[in-house]
Design a protein around this motif. Structure first.
Motif, PDB file in Angstrom:
ATOM      1  N   SER A   1       5.167   5.785  -9.981  1.00  0.00           N
ATOM      2  CA  SER A   1       5.912   4.980 -10.958  1.00  0.00           C
ATOM      3  C   SER A   1       7.103   4.283 -10.320  1.00  0.00           C
ATOM      4  N   GLN A   2       7.800   4.985  -9.417  1.00  0.00           N
ATOM      5  CA  GLN A   2       8.953   4.382  -8.753  1.00  0.00           C
ATOM      6  C   GLN A   2       8.529   3.226  -7.850  1.00  0.00           C
ATOM      7  N   TYR A   3       7.440   3.396  -7.122  1.00  0.00           N
ATOM      8  CA  TYR A   3       6.959   2.301  -6.267  1.00  0.00           C
ATOM      9  C   TYR A   3       6.475   1.120  -7.094  1.00  0.00           C
ATOM     10  N   LEU A   4       5.865   1.403  -8.243  1.00  0.00           N
ATOM     11  CA  LEU A   4       5.355   0.332  -9.092  1.00  0.00           C
ATOM     12  C   LEU A   4       6.474  -0.507  -9.717  1.00  0.00           C
ATOM     13  N   LEU A   5       7.656   0.079  -9.846  1.00  0.00           N
ATOM     14  CA  LEU A   5       8.779  -0.674 -10.407  1.00  0.00           C
ATOM     15  C   LEU A   5       9.107  -1.906  -9.572  1.00  0.00           C
ATOM     16  N   LYS A   6       8.904  -1.808  -8.258  1.00  0.00           N
ATOM     17  CA  LYS A   6       9.226  -2.925  -7.371  1.00  0.00           C
ATOM     18  C   LYS A   6       7.997  -3.581  -6.758  1.00  0.00           C
ATOM     19  N   ASN A   7       6.838  -2.959  -6.947  1.00  0.00           N
ATOM     20  CA  ASN A   7       5.620  -3.472  -6.311  1.00  0.00           C
ATOM     21  C   ASN A   7       4.469  -3.413  -7.310  1.00  0.00           C
ATOM     22  N   GLN A   8       4.362  -4.426  -8.162  1.00  0.00           N
ATOM     23  CA  GLN A   8       3.358  -4.418  -9.210  1.00  0.00           C
ATOM     24  C   GLN A   8       1.936  -4.488  -8.663  1.00  0.00           C
ATOM     25  N   ASP A   9       1.754  -5.089  -7.490  1.00  0.00           N
ATOM     26  CA  ASP A   9       0.421  -5.245  -6.911  1.00  0.00           C
ATOM     27  C   ASP A   9       0.092  -4.118  -5.943  1.00  0.00           C
TER      28      ASP A   9
ATOM     29  N   ARG B   1       0.832  -1.204   0.000  1.00  0.00           N
ATOM     30  CA  ARG B   1       0.000   0.000   0.000  1.00  0.00           C
ATOM     31  C   ARG B   1       0.865   1.252   0.000  1.00  0.00           C
ATOM     32  N   LEU B   2       0.481   2.217  -0.822  1.00  0.00           N
ATOM     33  CA  LEU B   2       1.084   3.545  -0.829  1.00  0.00           C
ATOM     34  C   LEU B   2      -0.014   4.540  -0.515  1.00  0.00           C
ATOM     35  N   ILE B   3       0.133   5.255   0.609  1.00  0.00           N
ATOM     36  CA  ILE B   3      -0.857   6.252   1.006  1.00  0.00           C
ATOM     37  C   ILE B   3      -0.269   7.634   0.752  1.00  0.00           C
ATOM     38  N   ILE B   4      -0.978   8.430  -0.049  1.00  0.00           N
ATOM     39  CA  ILE B   4      -0.549   9.787  -0.383  1.00  0.00           C
ATOM     40  C   ILE B   4      -1.542  10.753   0.240  1.00  0.00           C
ATOM     41  N   ASP B   5      -1.066  11.563   1.166  1.00  0.00           N
ATOM     42  CA  ASP B   5      -1.935  12.506   1.885  1.00  0.00           C
ATOM     43  C   ASP B   5      -1.601  13.918   1.420  1.00  0.00           C
ATOM     44  N   ALA B   6      -2.509  14.504   0.629  1.00  0.00           N
ATOM     45  CA  ALA B   6      -2.285  15.827   0.051  1.00  0.00           C
ATOM     46  C   ALA B   6      -2.976  16.879   0.909  1.00  0.00           C
ATOM     47  N   GLY B   7      -2.282  17.299   1.956  1.00  0.00           N
ATOM     48  CA  GLY B   7      -2.796  18.327   2.852  1.00  0.00           C
ATOM     49  C   GLY B   7      -1.855  19.509   2.890  1.00  0.00           C
TER      50      GLY B   7
ATOM     51  N   CYS C   1       1.157  19.518   3.929  1.00  0.00           N
ATOM     52  CA  CYS C   1       2.269  18.877   3.232  1.00  0.00           C
ATOM     53  C   CYS C   1       1.710  17.706   2.427  1.00  0.00           C
ATOM     54  N   ILE C   2       2.480  17.232   1.469  1.00  0.00           N
ATOM     55  CA  ILE C   2       2.128  16.003   0.757  1.00  0.00           C
ATOM     56  C   ILE C   2       3.028  14.908   1.312  1.00  0.00           C
ATOM     57  N   THR C   3       2.414  13.914   1.935  1.00  0.00           N
ATOM     58  CA  THR C   3       3.195  12.831   2.519  1.00  0.00           C
ATOM     59  C   THR C   3       2.944  11.543   1.756  1.00  0.00           C
ATOM     60  N   TYR C   4       3.981  10.731   1.664  1.00  0.00           N
ATOM     61  CA  TYR C   4       3.929   9.431   1.007  1.00  0.00           C
ATOM     62  C   TYR C   4       4.342   8.389   2.045  1.00  0.00           C
ATOM     63  N   ASP C   5       3.507   7.376   2.231  1.00  0.00           N
ATOM     64  CA  ASP C   5       3.780   6.343   3.226  1.00  0.00           C
ATOM     65  C   ASP C   5       3.561   4.970   2.610  1.00  0.00           C
ATOM     66  N   PHE C   6       4.546   4.100   2.786  1.00  0.00           N
ATOM     67  CA  PHE C   6       4.499   2.777   2.172  1.00  0.00           C
ATOM     68  C   PHE C   6       4.486   1.689   3.238  1.00  0.00           C
ATOM     69  N   VAL C   7       3.486   0.812   3.139  1.00  0.00           N
ATOM     70  CA  VAL C   7       3.386  -0.363   4.006  1.00  0.00           C
ATOM     71  C   VAL C   7       3.317  -1.587   3.098  1.00  0.00           C
TER      72      VAL C   7
ATOM     73  N   THR D   1      -1.494  -1.048  -4.077  1.00  0.00           N
ATOM     74  CA  THR D   1      -2.751  -0.336  -3.842  1.00  0.00           C
ATOM     75  C   THR D   1      -2.416   1.095  -3.456  1.00  0.00           C
ATOM     76  N   ILE D   2      -2.986   2.070  -4.169  1.00  0.00           N
ATOM     77  CA  ILE D   2      -2.640   3.476  -3.969  1.00  0.00           C
ATOM     78  C   ILE D   2      -3.858   4.221  -3.454  1.00  0.00           C
ATOM     79  N   ILE D   3      -3.684   4.902  -2.330  1.00  0.00           N
ATOM     80  CA  ILE D   3      -4.766   5.652  -1.700  1.00  0.00           C
ATOM     81  C   ILE D   3      -4.359   7.122  -1.665  1.00  0.00           C
TER      82      ILE D   3
END
Length: 244
Positions: A193-201, A113-119, A121-127, A203-205
Protein backbone atom coordinates in the motif's frame (compact mmCIF):
# COMPACT_ATOMS: atom_id res chain seq x y z
CA UNK A 1 21.39 -26.10 -21.35
CA UNK A 2 22.03 -24.04 -18.23
CA UNK A 3 21.99 -25.03 -14.56
CA UNK A 4 21.03 -22.20 -12.20
CA UNK A 5 21.96 -22.59 -8.54
CA UNK A 6 20.60 -20.68 -5.55
CA UNK A 7 22.52 -21.37 -2.34
CA UNK A 8 20.26 -20.12 0.44
CA UNK A 9 20.57 -19.99 4.20
CA UNK A 10 19.00 -23.40 4.75
CA UNK A 11 19.05 -25.29 1.44
CA UNK A 12 20.13 -25.29 -2.20
CA UNK A 13 17.68 -24.88 -5.08
CA UNK A 14 18.72 -25.85 -8.60
CA UNK A 15 16.95 -25.56 -11.94
CA UNK A 16 17.84 -26.86 -15.39
CA UNK A 17 16.92 -24.50 -18.24
CA UNK A 18 16.72 -24.85 -21.99
CA UNK A 19 16.67 -21.18 -23.07
CA UNK A 20 13.74 -19.73 -21.05
CA UNK A 21 12.08 -23.07 -20.31
CA UNK A 22 12.53 -24.58 -16.86
CA UNK A 23 13.05 -28.31 -17.45
CA UNK A 24 13.41 -29.61 -13.90
CA UNK A 25 13.73 -28.29 -10.36
CA UNK A 26 15.81 -29.77 -7.51
CA UNK A 27 15.92 -28.86 -3.81
CA UNK A 28 18.38 -30.40 -1.35
CA UNK A 29 20.47 -29.82 1.75
CA UNK A 30 24.00 -28.38 1.51
CA UNK A 31 25.69 -31.55 2.78
CA UNK A 32 24.22 -33.52 -0.14
CA UNK A 33 25.35 -31.00 -2.76
CA UNK A 34 28.20 -32.83 -4.52
CA UNK A 35 26.26 -36.09 -4.77
CA UNK A 36 23.18 -34.28 -6.09
CA UNK A 37 25.12 -32.28 -8.69
CA UNK A 38 26.73 -35.47 -9.99
CA UNK A 39 23.26 -36.97 -10.48
CA UNK A 40 21.99 -33.81 -12.20
CA UNK A 41 24.91 -33.67 -14.63
CA UNK A 42 24.60 -37.37 -15.35
CA UNK A 43 20.92 -36.87 -16.17
CA UNK A 44 21.58 -33.71 -18.23
CA UNK A 45 24.97 -34.15 -19.96
CA UNK A 46 24.15 -31.23 -22.28
CA UNK A 47 24.05 -28.85 -19.29
CA UNK A 48 27.51 -27.46 -19.99
CA UNK A 49 27.01 -24.07 -18.31
CA UNK A 50 26.04 -23.14 -14.77
CA UNK A 51 25.50 -19.94 -12.83
CA UNK A 52 25.38 -19.62 -9.06
CA UNK A 53 24.39 -17.04 -6.46
CA UNK A 54 25.03 -17.70 -2.81
CA UNK A 55 24.01 -16.18 0.51
CA UNK A 56 24.71 -19.43 2.37
CA UNK A 57 27.73 -21.69 2.67
CA UNK A 58 28.83 -24.28 0.14
CA UNK A 59 32.10 -26.22 0.38
CA UNK A 60 35.03 -25.79 -1.97
CA UNK A 61 34.75 -29.35 -3.30
CA UNK A 62 31.34 -28.52 -4.76
CA UNK A 63 32.70 -25.35 -6.39
CA UNK A 64 35.63 -27.29 -7.81
CA UNK A 65 33.33 -29.99 -9.15
CA UNK A 66 31.10 -27.42 -10.89
CA UNK A 67 34.12 -25.55 -12.30
CA UNK A 68 35.61 -28.77 -13.62
CA UNK A 69 32.43 -30.12 -15.18
CA UNK A 70 30.66 -26.96 -16.33
CA UNK A 71 31.44 -23.44 -17.45
CA UNK A 72 30.65 -21.91 -14.05
CA UNK A 73 29.60 -18.27 -13.66
CA UNK A 74 29.60 -16.91 -10.10
CA UNK A 75 27.31 -13.93 -9.59
CA UNK A 76 28.97 -11.33 -7.35
CA UNK A 77 28.87 -7.60 -6.65
CA UNK A 78 31.27 -7.15 -9.57
CA UNK A 79 28.80 -8.74 -12.01
CA UNK A 80 27.27 -6.39 -14.58
CA UNK A 81 23.63 -5.98 -13.58
CA UNK A 82 20.90 -4.44 -15.78
CA UNK A 83 20.11 -1.68 -13.28
CA UNK A 84 21.77 1.26 -11.57
CA UNK A 85 22.42 0.44 -7.92
CA UNK A 86 21.57 3.48 -5.75
CA UNK A 87 21.82 1.62 -2.44
CA UNK A 88 23.91 3.68 -0.01
CA UNK A 89 25.94 0.60 0.95
CA UNK A 90 26.03 -1.36 -2.33
CA UNK A 91 28.61 -3.90 -1.15
CA UNK A 92 26.30 -4.99 1.68
CA UNK A 93 23.33 -5.63 -0.60
CA UNK A 94 22.64 -9.36 -0.73
CA UNK A 95 23.41 -11.09 -4.00
CA UNK A 96 20.01 -12.81 -3.89
CA UNK A 97 18.31 -9.41 -3.73
CA UNK A 98 20.37 -8.15 -6.65
CA UNK A 99 19.52 -11.22 -8.72
CA UNK A 100 15.74 -10.90 -8.26
CA UNK A 101 16.00 -7.18 -8.98
CA UNK A 102 17.79 -8.04 -12.23
CA UNK A 103 15.13 -10.62 -13.08
CA UNK A 104 12.37 -8.07 -12.50
CA UNK A 105 14.09 -5.54 -14.78
CA UNK A 106 14.60 -8.09 -17.56
CA UNK A 107 11.16 -9.69 -17.33
CA UNK A 108 9.11 -6.53 -16.70
CA UNK A 109 10.83 -3.72 -18.64
CA UNK A 110 9.92 -0.03 -18.21
CA UNK A 111 7.84 -0.65 -15.09
CA UNK A 112 8.09 0.11 -11.38
CA UNK A 113 8.74 -3.21 -9.65
CA UNK A 114 8.49 -4.40 -6.05
CA UNK A 115 10.00 -7.83 -5.42
CA UNK A 116 9.01 -9.53 -2.15
CA UNK A 117 11.08 -12.60 -1.28
CA UNK A 118 9.48 -14.62 1.53
CA UNK A 119 12.26 -16.96 2.62
CA UNK A 120 14.33 -17.16 5.79
CA UNK A 121 13.92 -13.40 5.89
CA UNK A 122 11.26 -11.39 4.06
CA UNK A 123 12.98 -8.89 1.79
CA UNK A 124 11.43 -6.03 -0.15
CA UNK A 125 13.29 -4.60 -3.14
CA UNK A 126 12.16 -1.71 -5.33
CA UNK A 127 13.41 -0.94 -8.83
CA UNK A 128 11.80 2.00 -10.60
CA UNK A 129 10.84 2.27 -14.27
CA UNK A 130 14.18 3.97 -14.98
CA UNK A 131 15.91 0.74 -13.86
CA UNK A 132 17.23 2.35 -10.68
CA UNK A 133 17.48 0.09 -7.64
CA UNK A 134 16.44 2.26 -4.67
CA UNK A 135 16.43 -0.19 -1.75
CA UNK A 136 13.71 -1.82 0.33
CA UNK A 137 13.36 -3.56 3.67
CA UNK A 138 14.26 -6.74 5.57
CA UNK A 139 12.13 -8.44 8.22
CA UNK A 140 12.02 -11.89 9.90
CA UNK A 141 10.52 -14.71 7.86
CA UNK A 142 7.84 -17.20 8.89
CA UNK A 143 10.16 -19.79 10.47
CA UNK A 144 12.22 -17.19 12.34
CA UNK A 145 9.05 -15.80 13.92
CA UNK A 146 7.90 -19.21 15.11
CA UNK A 147 11.37 -20.00 16.47
CA UNK A 148 11.67 -16.61 18.20
CA UNK A 149 8.40 -16.98 20.12
CA UNK A 150 9.59 -20.36 21.42
CA UNK A 151 13.20 -19.42 22.17
CA UNK A 152 12.56 -16.06 23.84
CA UNK A 153 9.67 -17.13 26.08
CA UNK A 154 9.46 -19.71 28.83
CA UNK A 155 6.29 -21.57 27.87
CA UNK A 156 5.28 -20.93 24.27
CA UNK A 157 5.63 -24.09 22.14
CA UNK A 158 7.63 -24.42 18.93
CA UNK A 159 5.14 -24.77 16.08
CA UNK A 160 5.23 -25.25 12.33
CA UNK A 161 3.26 -23.00 10.00
CA UNK A 162 -0.23 -24.15 9.07
CA UNK A 163 -3.36 -22.88 7.39
CA UNK A 164 -5.57 -20.89 9.71
CA UNK A 165 -9.32 -20.51 9.43
CA UNK A 166 -10.14 -18.05 12.20
CA UNK A 167 -8.76 -14.59 12.87
CA UNK A 168 -9.23 -15.02 16.64
CA UNK A 169 -7.00 -17.75 18.04
CA UNK A 170 -9.06 -19.84 20.47
CA UNK A 171 -6.02 -21.55 22.02
CA UNK A 172 -2.39 -20.66 22.62
CA UNK A 173 -1.32 -22.57 19.52
CA UNK A 174 -3.97 -20.98 17.34
CA UNK A 175 -3.15 -17.55 18.77
CA UNK A 176 0.48 -18.04 17.73
CA UNK A 177 -0.55 -19.13 14.24
CA UNK A 178 -2.92 -16.16 13.92
CA UNK A 179 -0.36 -13.67 15.19
CA UNK A 180 2.43 -14.84 12.91
CA UNK A 181 0.53 -15.58 9.69
CA UNK A 182 -1.87 -12.64 9.89
CA UNK A 183 0.92 -10.36 11.08
CA UNK A 184 3.07 -11.20 8.06
CA UNK A 185 0.16 -10.74 5.65
CA UNK A 186 -0.71 -7.35 7.16
CA UNK A 187 2.95 -6.39 6.93
CA UNK A 188 3.20 -7.32 3.25
CA UNK A 189 -0.11 -5.67 2.35
CA UNK A 190 0.99 -2.58 4.28
CA UNK A 191 4.28 -2.31 2.42
CA UNK A 192 2.50 -2.75 -0.90
CA UNK A 193 0.00 0.00 0.00
CA UNK A 194 2.83 2.41 0.81
CA UNK A 195 4.58 1.75 -2.50
CA UNK A 196 1.30 2.11 -4.39
CA UNK A 197 0.79 5.59 -2.93
CA UNK A 198 3.65 6.86 -5.10
CA UNK A 199 3.75 4.22 -7.83
CA UNK A 200 0.32 3.46 -9.27
CA UNK A 201 1.75 1.33 -12.09
CA UNK A 202 3.54 -0.98 -9.68
CA UNK A 203 4.33 -4.58 -10.69
CA UNK A 204 4.53 -6.79 -7.59
CA UNK A 205 6.38 -10.11 -7.57
CA UNK A 206 6.16 -12.48 -4.59
CA UNK A 207 8.76 -15.24 -4.45
CA UNK A 208 10.63 -17.42 -1.97
CA UNK A 209 9.85 -20.64 -0.15
CA UNK A 210 6.71 -19.27 1.55
CA UNK A 211 5.37 -17.44 -1.53
CA UNK A 212 2.66 -19.93 -2.42
CA UNK A 213 1.60 -20.29 1.22
CA UNK A 214 1.18 -16.53 1.65
CA UNK A 215 -0.09 -15.53 -1.81
CA UNK A 216 -3.71 -16.59 -1.35
CA UNK A 217 -3.93 -14.71 1.95
CA UNK A 218 -2.86 -11.33 0.57
CA UNK A 219 -5.33 -8.67 -0.51
CA UNK A 220 -3.04 -7.19 -3.15
CA UNK A 221 -2.76 -8.32 -6.77
CA UNK A 222 0.62 -9.97 -7.20
CA UNK A 223 2.62 -12.32 -9.41
CA UNK A 224 3.44 -15.29 -7.16
CA UNK A 225 6.43 -17.31 -8.39
CA UNK A 226 8.42 -19.34 -5.87
CA UNK A 227 11.12 -20.00 -8.50
CA UNK A 228 11.66 -16.39 -9.52
CA UNK A 229 15.27 -16.26 -8.27
CA UNK A 230 16.24 -19.29 -10.34
CA UNK A 231 14.46 -17.82 -13.37
CA UNK A 232 16.21 -14.50 -12.71
CA UNK A 233 19.59 -16.26 -12.74
CA UNK A 234 18.71 -17.69 -16.14
CA UNK A 235 17.66 -14.27 -17.47
CA UNK A 236 20.78 -12.66 -16.01
CA UNK A 237 23.01 -15.29 -17.60
CA UNK A 238 21.45 -14.63 -21.02
CA UNK A 239 21.81 -10.87 -20.46
CA UNK A 240 25.49 -11.20 -19.56
CA UNK A 241 26.16 -13.38 -22.59
CA UNK A 242 24.46 -10.88 -24.91
CA UNK A 243 26.27 -7.91 -23.34
CA UNK A 244 29.70 -9.46 -22.97
Amino acid sequence: MLITIDVGNSRIKVAVFEQNTLIELFVFETNDAEKKFKKILKKYPNATHSTISSVGKINFEVFDYLKTNTNLQIVSHETKFPFTNLYNTPKTLGIDRMVVAAGAVLQYPSQNRLIIDAGTCITYDFVDKKDQYLGGAISPGVKIRYNSLHEYTAKLPLLEKKNIENFIGDSTENAIHSGIINGICYEIDGFISQYLLKNQDLTIILTGGDADFLAKRLKSTIFANSNFLLESLNLLSIYLHEND
